[in-house]
Scaffold this motif. Structure first.
Motif, PDB file in Angstrom:
ATOM      1  N   ARG A 153      83.504  86.216  73.968  1.00 35.19           N
ATOM      2  CA  ARG A 153      82.279  85.879  74.433  1.00 35.19           C
ATOM      3  C   ARG A 153      83.087  85.951  76.321  1.00 35.19           C
ATOM      4  N   LEU A 154      81.965  85.023  77.311  1.00 34.97           N
ATOM      5  CA  LEU A 154      82.730  85.549  79.041  1.00 34.97           C
ATOM      6  C   LEU A 154      83.321  84.358  79.105  1.00 34.97           C
ATOM      7  N   GLU A 155      83.855  83.955  78.143  1.00 36.44           N
ATOM      8  CA  GLU A 155      84.522  82.801  78.239  1.00 36.44           C
ATOM      9  C   GLU A 155      86.248  82.794  77.357  1.00 36.44           C
ATOM     10  N   LYS A 156      85.920  83.295  76.898  1.00 33.89           N
ATOM     11  CA  LYS A 156      87.725  83.911  75.816  1.00 33.89           C
ATOM     12  C   LYS A 156      87.965  84.930  76.440  1.00 33.89           C
ATOM     13  N   PRO A 157      89.476  84.966  76.080  1.00 39.46           N
ATOM     14  CA  PRO A 157      90.666  85.982  76.998  1.00 39.46           C
ATOM     15  C   PRO A 157      90.109  87.129  75.836  1.00 39.46           C
ATOM     16  N   PRO A 158      90.232  88.498  76.334  1.00 42.86           N
ATOM     17  CA  PRO A 158      90.298  89.794  75.554  1.00 42.86           C
ATOM     18  C   PRO A 158      90.869  89.709  74.240  1.00 42.86           C
ATOM     19  N   SER A 159      89.856  90.120  73.970  1.00 45.82           N
ATOM     20  CA  SER A 159      90.819  90.045  72.807  1.00 45.82           C
ATOM     21  C   SER A 159      91.359  92.666  71.762  1.00 45.82           C
ATOM     22  N   LEU A 160      90.634  92.882  72.426  1.00 48.04           N
ATOM     23  CA  LEU A 160      90.802  94.286  72.447  1.00 48.04           C
ATOM     24  C   LEU A 160      90.961  95.171  73.779  1.00 48.04           C
ATOM     25  N   VAL A 161      91.395  96.311  73.979  1.00 50.27           N
ATOM     26  CA  VAL A 161      91.507  97.061  75.367  1.00 50.27           C
ATOM     27  C   VAL A 161      91.064  98.630  74.434  1.00 50.27           C
ATOM     28  N   LEU A 162      89.887  99.068  75.164  1.00 51.60           N
ATOM     29  CA  LEU A 162      89.427 100.248  75.161  1.00 51.60           C
ATOM     30  C   LEU A 162      90.209 101.095  76.219  1.00 51.60           C
ATOM     31  N   VAL A 163      91.215 102.116  76.417  1.00 52.80           N
ATOM     32  CA  VAL A 163      91.481 103.192  76.963  1.00 52.80           C
ATOM     33  C   VAL A 163      91.304 104.906  76.922  1.00 52.80           C
ATOM     34  N   GLU A 164      90.688 105.610  78.151  1.00 50.90           N
ATOM     35  CA  GLU A 164      90.536 106.535  77.559  1.00 50.90           C
ATOM     36  C   GLU A 164      91.905 107.067  79.620  1.00 50.90           C
ATOM     37  N   GLY A 165      92.408 108.429  78.597  1.00 54.57           N
ATOM     38  CA  GLY A 165      93.373 109.475  79.307  1.00 54.57           C
ATOM     39  C   GLY A 165      93.373 110.752  79.388  1.00 54.57           C
ATOM     40  N   ARG A 166      93.758 111.406  80.260  1.00 53.15           N
ATOM     41  CA  ARG A 166      93.322 112.494  80.411  1.00 53.15           C
ATOM     42  C   ARG A 166      94.740 113.222  80.873  1.00 53.15           C
ATOM     43  N   LYS A 167      94.807 114.707  79.718  1.00 53.02           N
ATOM     44  CA  LYS A 167      96.339 114.613  79.746  1.00 53.02           C
ATOM     45  C   LYS A 167      96.014 115.875  81.428  1.00 53.02           C
ATOM     46  N   LEU A 181      81.079  90.640  73.411  1.00 48.04           N
ATOM     47  CA  LEU A 181      80.145  91.250  72.191  1.00 48.04           C
ATOM     48  C   LEU A 181      78.825  89.467  71.822  1.00 48.04           C
ATOM     49  N   THR A 182      79.398  89.098  72.398  1.00 49.55           N
ATOM     50  CA  THR A 182      78.710  87.616  71.607  1.00 49.55           C
ATOM     51  C   THR A 182      77.865  87.041  73.270  1.00 49.55           C
ATOM     52  N   GLY A 183      76.084  86.298  73.413  1.00 49.86           N
ATOM     53  CA  GLY A 183      76.021  85.828  74.363  1.00 49.86           C
ATOM     54  C   GLY A 183      76.463  84.712  74.273  1.00 49.86           C
ATOM     55  N   PRO A 184      75.991  83.583  75.163  1.00 52.06           N
ATOM     56  CA  PRO A 184      75.941  81.360  74.922  1.00 52.06           C
ATOM     57  C   PRO A 184      74.678  81.403  73.974  1.00 52.06           C
ATOM     58  N   ASP A 185      73.890  82.175  73.282  1.00 53.38           N
ATOM     59  CA  ASP A 185      73.549  81.424  72.406  1.00 53.38           C
ATOM     60  C   ASP A 185      74.033  82.297  71.011  1.00 53.38           C
ATOM     61  N   GLY A 186      75.076  82.372  71.278  1.00 57.48           N
ATOM     62  CA  GLY A 186      75.677  83.104  69.898  1.00 57.48           C
ATOM     63  C   GLY A 186      74.856  83.660  68.699  1.00 57.48           C
ATOM     64  N   GLN A 187      74.524  84.652  70.003  1.00 57.16           N
ATOM     65  CA  GLN A 187      73.970  86.407  69.138  1.00 57.16           C
ATOM     66  C   GLN A 187      74.703  87.147  69.659  1.00 57.16           C
ATOM     67  N   ASP A 188      74.305  88.314  69.033  1.00 55.90           N
ATOM     68  CA  ASP A 188      74.760  89.494  69.577  1.00 55.90           C
ATOM     69  C   ASP A 188      74.801  89.907  70.995  1.00 55.90           C
ATOM     70  N   THR A 189      75.269  90.548  72.171  1.00 59.38           N
ATOM     71  CA  THR A 189      74.598  91.028  73.193  1.00 59.38           C
ATOM     72  C   THR A 189      73.857  91.930  73.250  1.00 59.38           C
ATOM     73  N   ALA A 190      73.182  92.119  74.190  1.00 59.27           N
ATOM     74  CA  ALA A 190      72.646  93.436  74.306  1.00 59.27           C
ATOM     75  C   ALA A 190      72.818  94.335  73.749  1.00 59.27           C
ATOM     76  N   GLU A 191      73.890  94.539  74.334  1.00 57.14           N
ATOM     77  CA  GLU A 191      74.876  96.092  74.342  1.00 57.14           C
ATOM     78  C   GLU A 191      75.098  96.298  73.006  1.00 57.14           C
ATOM     79  N   VAL A 192      75.991  95.130  72.432  1.00 54.85           N
ATOM     80  CA  VAL A 192      76.431  95.768  71.317  1.00 54.85           C
ATOM     81  C   VAL A 192      75.164  95.600  69.811  1.00 54.85           C
ATOM     82  N   ARG A 193      73.999  95.183  70.734  1.00 56.70           N
ATOM     83  CA  ARG A 193      72.759  95.390  69.999  1.00 56.70           C
ATOM     84  C   ARG A 193      72.332  97.486  69.382  1.00 56.70           C
TER      85      ARG A 193
END
Length: 194
Positions: A153-167, A181-193
């Motif tokens: 949720r927006l007010e929560k700290p991050p739980s994961l990090v995605l990283v890309e590196g290039r050789k 991941l989750t909007g204020p309404d408790g539903q998945d955000t548009a990006e997650v959907r």
């Protein structure tokens, strides 16, 4: 989330610590011109990946390799892949946490070994290990290029990090907006959907 984060292009790719090959299956749905090898230590998980590829008609595009990536110099071809992806064990060896046991340094070393110059290494990890991860990547010649935090949720700290590196890339890290991941309404955000 990791499969969506990857910018897949037609190339030879490897999924490290692949389990049953879920990330590979998702990547192949987006980019069917990938040729994927799935490296997994556990024979049962490797066999499940092989079945998953066959049942989804991907036997020509993906193959399961039962191997220990700690022996990557003998087990994986050097500089052969344009993409490496990994959802590694999150917790440090000896931490007592479930999923510990494979040092993060081994995962990064395997990716650096098997990627060609300019190849991308994408992985998902825990934010509390971000400093260690970035340090290991830079030390192995995998320059961090993109980073995205994942929050429930927006007010929560991050739980994961995605990283890309290039050789072999020059320094310059793009920090993307957090994935909520989750909007204020408790539903998945548009990006997650999506």
């Amino acid at each position: 989330l990791l499969a969506d984060f990857v910018r897949a292009k037609p190339s030879r790719a490897v999924e490290l610590c692949s389990g049953a090959g879920l990330i590979s299956l998702l990547l192949l749905t987006r980019e069917p011109r990938l040729s994927l090898d799935c490296a997994e230590l556990d024979p049962a998980a490797s066999a499940a990946a092989e079945r998953n590829f066959a049942e989804n008609g991907l036997g020509e595009s993906a193959r399961a390799l039962c191997l220990d990536i700690r022996a990557h110099r003998a087990a994986l071809p050097h500089a052969a892949y344009g993409l490496a992806v990994c959802n590694p064990p999150y917790f440090a060896e000896g931490s007592g946490a479930l999923g510990g046991g494979l040092p993060l340094a081994e995962v990064v070393a395997a990716a650096a070994w098997c990627l060609r110059t300019g190849g991308a290494f994408c992985l998902v990890h825990r934010p509390e290990r971000l400093a260690e991860l970035l340090s290991l990547m830079v030390g192995a010649g995998l320059e961090p290029k993109r980073l995205r935090l994942v929050q429930h949720r927006l007010e929560k700290p991050p739980s994961l990090v995605l990283v890309e590196g290039r050789k072999g890339a020059r320094p310059g890290l793009e920090v993307l907006p957090a994935l909520i991941l989750t909007g204020p309404d408790g539903q998945d955000t548009a990006e997650v959907r999506r």
